[in-house]
Design a protein around this motif. Sequence first.
Motif, PDB file in Angstrom:
ATOM      1  N   PHE A 111       0.832  -1.191   0.000  1.00  0.00           N
ATOM      2  CA  PHE A 111       0.000   0.000   0.000  1.00  0.00           C
ATOM      3  C   PHE A 111       0.874   1.252   0.000  1.00  0.00           C
ATOM      4  O   PHE A 111       1.491   1.589   0.998  1.00  0.00           O
ATOM      5  CB  PHE A 111      -0.921   0.028   1.225  1.00  0.00           C
ATOM      6  CG  PHE A 111      -2.225   0.739   0.964  1.00  0.00           C
ATOM      7  CD1 PHE A 111      -2.244   2.038   0.507  1.00  0.00           C
ATOM      8  CD2 PHE A 111      -3.430   0.089   1.161  1.00  0.00           C
ATOM      9  CE1 PHE A 111      -3.433   2.688   0.244  1.00  0.00           C
ATOM     10  CE2 PHE A 111      -4.641   0.727   0.906  1.00  0.00           C
ATOM     11  CZ  PHE A 111      -4.641   2.044   0.454  1.00  0.00           C
ATOM     12  N   CYS A 112       0.923   1.933  -1.129  1.00  0.00           N
ATOM     13  CA  CYS A 112       1.664   3.189  -1.236  1.00  0.00           C
ATOM     14  C   CYS A 112       0.698   4.321  -0.894  1.00  0.00           C
ATOM     15  O   CYS A 112       0.096   4.941  -1.772  1.00  0.00           O
ATOM     16  CB  CYS A 112       2.256   3.351  -2.638  1.00  0.00           C
ATOM     17  SG  CYS A 112       3.464   2.074  -3.037  1.00  0.00           S
ATOM     18  N   GLY A 113       0.552   4.523   0.379  1.00  0.00           N
ATOM     19  CA  GLY A 113      -0.352   5.523   0.916  1.00  0.00           C
ATOM     20  C   GLY A 113       0.115   5.875   2.303  1.00  0.00           C
ATOM     21  O   GLY A 113       1.307   6.107   2.514  1.00  0.00           O
ATOM     22  N   VAL A 114      -0.811   5.881   3.269  1.00  0.00           N
ATOM     23  CA  VAL A 114      -0.434   6.181   4.649  1.00  0.00           C
ATOM     24  C   VAL A 114      -0.984   5.113   5.585  1.00  0.00           C
ATOM     25  O   VAL A 114      -1.751   4.240   5.172  1.00  0.00           O
ATOM     26  CB  VAL A 114      -0.893   7.588   5.072  1.00  0.00           C
ATOM     27  CG1 VAL A 114      -0.163   8.651   4.267  1.00  0.00           C
ATOM     28  CG2 VAL A 114      -2.394   7.758   4.933  1.00  0.00           C
ATOM     29  N   HIS A 115      -0.604   5.215   6.856  1.00  0.00           N
ATOM     30  CA  HIS A 115      -0.796   4.128   7.807  1.00  0.00           C
ATOM     31  C   HIS A 115      -2.253   3.692   7.948  1.00  0.00           C
ATOM     32  O   HIS A 115      -2.554   2.488   7.941  1.00  0.00           O
ATOM     33  CB  HIS A 115      -0.220   4.543   9.165  1.00  0.00           C
ATOM     34  CG  HIS A 115       0.026   3.395  10.090  1.00  0.00           C
ATOM     35  ND1 HIS A 115      -0.945   2.897  10.930  1.00  0.00           N
ATOM     36  CD2 HIS A 115       1.125   2.632  10.298  1.00  0.00           C
ATOM     37  CE1 HIS A 115      -0.449   1.890  11.622  1.00  0.00           C
ATOM     38  NE2 HIS A 115       0.801   1.708  11.255  1.00  0.00           N
ATOM     39  N   PHE A 116      -3.189   4.644   8.096  1.00  0.00           N
ATOM     40  CA  PHE A 116      -4.585   4.241   8.313  1.00  0.00           C
ATOM     41  C   PHE A 116      -5.135   3.503   7.102  1.00  0.00           C
ATOM     42  O   PHE A 116      -6.002   2.640   7.238  1.00  0.00           O
ATOM     43  CB  PHE A 116      -5.453   5.447   8.680  1.00  0.00           C
ATOM     44  CG  PHE A 116      -5.746   6.392   7.548  1.00  0.00           C
ATOM     45  CD1 PHE A 116      -6.747   6.123   6.620  1.00  0.00           C
ATOM     46  CD2 PHE A 116      -5.040   7.576   7.414  1.00  0.00           C
ATOM     47  CE1 PHE A 116      -7.019   6.997   5.583  1.00  0.00           C
ATOM     48  CE2 PHE A 116      -5.311   8.454   6.384  1.00  0.00           C
ATOM     49  CZ  PHE A 116      -6.306   8.167   5.462  1.00  0.00           C
ATOM     50  N   MET A 117      -4.644   3.820   5.904  1.00  0.00           N
ATOM     51  CA  MET A 117      -5.092   3.126   4.704  1.00  0.00           C
ATOM     52  C   MET A 117      -4.621   1.674   4.706  1.00  0.00           C
ATOM     53  O   MET A 117      -5.360   0.764   4.326  1.00  0.00           O
ATOM     54  CB  MET A 117      -4.580   3.843   3.459  1.00  0.00           C
ATOM     55  CG  MET A 117      -5.094   5.254   3.284  1.00  0.00           C
ATOM     56  SD  MET A 117      -4.378   6.016   1.792  1.00  0.00           S
ATOM     57  CE  MET A 117      -4.977   7.693   1.986  1.00  0.00           C
ATOM     58  N   ALA A 118      -3.377   1.475   5.128  1.00  0.00           N
ATOM     59  CA  ALA A 118      -2.855   0.111   5.198  1.00  0.00           C
ATOM     60  C   ALA A 118      -3.595  -0.706   6.262  1.00  0.00           C
ATOM     61  O   ALA A 118      -3.856  -1.891   6.067  1.00  0.00           O
ATOM     62  CB  ALA A 118      -1.353   0.150   5.499  1.00  0.00           C
ATOM     63  N   GLU A 119      -3.931  -0.060   7.373  1.00  0.00           N
ATOM     64  CA  GLU A 119      -4.730  -0.757   8.395  1.00  0.00           C
ATOM     65  C   GLU A 119      -6.066  -1.205   7.806  1.00  0.00           C
ATOM     66  O   GLU A 119      -6.512  -2.337   8.037  1.00  0.00           O
ATOM     67  CB  GLU A 119      -5.005   0.175   9.579  1.00  0.00           C
ATOM     68  CG  GLU A 119      -3.849   0.369  10.528  1.00  0.00           C
ATOM     69  CD  GLU A 119      -4.278   1.173  11.749  1.00  0.00           C
ATOM     70  OE1 GLU A 119      -3.707   0.940  12.827  1.00  0.00           O
ATOM     71  OE2 GLU A 119      -5.180   2.038  11.642  1.00  0.00           O
ATOM     72  N   THR A 120      -6.717  -0.320   7.070  1.00  0.00           N
ATOM     73  CA  THR A 120      -8.006  -0.655   6.472  1.00  0.00           C
ATOM     74  C   THR A 120      -7.864  -1.803   5.486  1.00  0.00           C
ATOM     75  O   THR A 120      -8.688  -2.724   5.461  1.00  0.00           O
ATOM     76  CB  THR A 120      -8.601   0.588   5.774  1.00  0.00           C
ATOM     77  OG1 THR A 120      -8.773   1.623   6.741  1.00  0.00           O
ATOM     78  CG2 THR A 120      -9.935   0.262   5.125  1.00  0.00           C
ATOM     79  N   ALA A 121      -6.815  -1.759   4.672  1.00  0.00           N
ATOM     80  CA  ALA A 121      -6.580  -2.849   3.720  1.00  0.00           C
ATOM     81  C   ALA A 121      -6.376  -4.174   4.449  1.00  0.00           C
ATOM     82  O   ALA A 121      -6.874  -5.214   4.003  1.00  0.00           O
ATOM     83  CB  ALA A 121      -5.369  -2.526   2.854  1.00  0.00           C
ATOM     84  N   ASP A 122      -5.652  -4.147   5.569  1.00  0.00           N
ATOM     85  CA  ASP A 122      -5.437  -5.375   6.335  1.00  0.00           C
ATOM     86  C   ASP A 122      -6.762  -5.938   6.842  1.00  0.00           C
ATOM     87  O   ASP A 122      -6.992  -7.155   6.799  1.00  0.00           O
ATOM     88  CB  ASP A 122      -4.491  -5.106   7.509  1.00  0.00           C
ATOM     89  CG  ASP A 122      -4.276  -6.346   8.360  1.00  0.00           C
ATOM     90  OD1 ASP A 122      -3.736  -7.344   7.827  1.00  0.00           O
ATOM     91  OD2 ASP A 122      -4.669  -6.342   9.541  1.00  0.00           O
ATOM     92  N   MET A 123      -7.641  -5.054   7.309  1.00  0.00           N
ATOM     93  CA  MET A 123      -8.918  -5.522   7.859  1.00  0.00           C
ATOM     94  C   MET A 123      -9.868  -6.038   6.781  1.00  0.00           C
ATOM     95  O   MET A 123     -10.723  -6.879   7.052  1.00  0.00           O
ATOM     96  CB  MET A 123      -9.574  -4.399   8.664  1.00  0.00           C
ATOM     97  CG  MET A 123      -8.813  -4.061   9.939  1.00  0.00           C
ATOM     98  SD  MET A 123      -9.655  -2.874  10.997  1.00  0.00           S
ATOM     99  CE  MET A 123      -9.429  -1.348  10.076  1.00  0.00           C
ATOM    100  N   LEU A 124      -9.720  -5.536   5.551  1.00  0.00           N
ATOM    101  CA  LEU A 124     -10.610  -5.954   4.472  1.00  0.00           C
ATOM    102  C   LEU A 124     -10.012  -7.056   3.594  1.00  0.00           C
ATOM    103  O   LEU A 124     -10.716  -7.635   2.772  1.00  0.00           O
ATOM    104  CB  LEU A 124     -10.970  -4.752   3.604  1.00  0.00           C
ATOM    105  CG  LEU A 124     -11.788  -3.650   4.280  1.00  0.00           C
ATOM    106  CD1 LEU A 124     -12.006  -2.491   3.316  1.00  0.00           C
ATOM    107  CD2 LEU A 124     -13.125  -4.175   4.782  1.00  0.00           C
ATOM    108  N   SER A 125      -8.723  -7.318   3.764  1.00  0.00           N
ATOM    109  CA  SER A 125      -8.070  -8.344   2.941  1.00  0.00           C
ATOM    110  C   SER A 125      -8.433  -9.734   3.433  1.00  0.00           C
ATOM    111  O   SER A 125      -8.979  -9.909   4.533  1.00  0.00           O
ATOM    112  CB  SER A 125      -6.557  -8.151   2.970  1.00  0.00           C
ATOM    113  OG  SER A 125      -6.058  -8.291   4.287  1.00  0.00           O
ATOM    114  N   GLY A 126      -8.110 -10.709   2.614  1.00  0.00           N
ATOM    115  CA  GLY A 126      -8.450 -12.078   2.955  1.00  0.00           C
ATOM    116  C   GLY A 126      -7.423 -12.726   3.867  1.00  0.00           C
ATOM    117  O   GLY A 126      -6.321 -12.218   4.062  1.00  0.00           O
ATOM    118  N   PRO A 127      -7.773 -13.881   4.447  1.00  0.00           N
ATOM    119  CA  PRO A 127      -6.820 -14.603   5.291  1.00  0.00           C
ATOM    120  C   PRO A 127      -5.607 -15.032   4.475  1.00  0.00           C
ATOM    121  O   PRO A 127      -5.718 -15.426   3.315  1.00  0.00           O
ATOM    122  CB  PRO A 127      -7.630 -15.812   5.780  1.00  0.00           C
ATOM    123  CG  PRO A 127      -8.747 -15.966   4.797  1.00  0.00           C
ATOM    124  CD  PRO A 127      -9.053 -14.591   4.315  1.00  0.00           C
ATOM    125  N   GLY A 128      -4.446 -14.889   5.075  1.00  0.00           N
ATOM    126  CA  GLY A 128      -3.219 -15.267   4.387  1.00  0.00           C
ATOM    127  C   GLY A 128      -2.614 -14.155   3.562  1.00  0.00           C
ATOM    128  O   GLY A 128      -1.511 -14.314   3.018  1.00  0.00           O
TER     129      GLY A 128
END
Length: 441
Positions: free
Chosen positions: A144-161
Amino acid sequence: MASVKTAISLIAHRDATSPVLDAAGIPAVSAGTCGPDLASAPWEFDLAEALAGTPGYGPGASSSDVAPVSTPRQGQLPQEYKDADDGGLEDRILAAKAALGDRVVILGHFYQRDEVIKFADFVGDSFQLANAAKAKPAAEAIVFCGVHFMAETADMLSGPGQSVILPNLAAGCSMADMADIESVSACWEQLAELYGTEPDAQGRVPVIPVTYMNSSAALKAFCGEHGGIVCTSSNAATVLDWAFERGQRVLFFPDQHLGRNTAKAMGVPLDQMPMWNPRQAWGGTDERTLRDARVILWHGFCSVHKRFNVGQIEKARAEFPGVRVIVHPECPMPVVDAADEAGSTDYILKAITAAPAGSTFAIGTEINMVNRLAAQYPQHTIFCLDPVICPCSTMYRIHPGYLAWVLEGLVRGEVLNQITVPEATAIPARVALERMLAAKP
């Protein structure tokens, strides 16, 4: 048109060879940028913060904002990436991408520097990238080439693994840091004392919490736990409609300007939108005002969009008759009122794409995006309202050197700078995020 990095380098070179002197004969800071440190490499600030023992946001629009002690810091980038030139870094990034294939997806926010965004598989605003994080379930890693809160959101919406990687951990967000879980929880307790917790005759609870996407995972979880929702600049009005159906009033954090501009456009009077300052007793307001409130605004702001002012709009209109002024809704209310339109970064992009050739636009948002639009749409005249080059401090902390480093780590089977939200936080945060994704504008 030159990239922001190139423009900054040219200005820095000019100032070094032919500096402008002030009245005392001392070299003055160039009017071309908001700080001479912008010409320095981001890893210099990683080192400076490590030596000082305190975090910061780096040069750019947020340079004077105070970073909390908990702000993530980036360790030292290996020397080989610092020493590599632009061409060498590009070759390494492309080689790593080719080796990884579909195992990796790179997301790039509109505000990211050109030298990074050209490697992104998806480019968009926070709303679009939140959806893009779900669009590649087979990818092993999301960079994620953005900022920290965006990466957190991606982690929460991404799939297992799936692993989510932020190339530079120091890429935070000063606006997001203006609201923390302790301050919001304390505010919520005081509001519960005032309003109680029982719904009215229509079944609406006293307060619905709404957090802007630009906030920590903990605050998104808070909203999920208290019947609230997340919004983005592109669906804020839809989200407020959702909240007003369920609540008598809204607590909106952390960006006061997005909340005020959106609610005002929906017909909420300004005297029903008090601001809550967490550093003052009762938020700096009083019980009577709070009882009459429809939207309680948090004392937060974006330092990029705070730079825009009405004088810049007046100057643009004087120099370019017929100019179309579009600003981001994170700008202060007088700026939004003086502009022709206000909208998210995606709104700005679509407006320019749909305009007839020969249109002139003055844009009030981050300089990297504005310069990129000017280069992509040469049939128009497009310029930034702010004549001073002053990028988002934290987006600018991402550099091709960090991208090459994390991608080559993946090639070796090593996950660097992984962003992981604890499941106890992620579960309620996902509730608020899924409500956001369903609130399509």
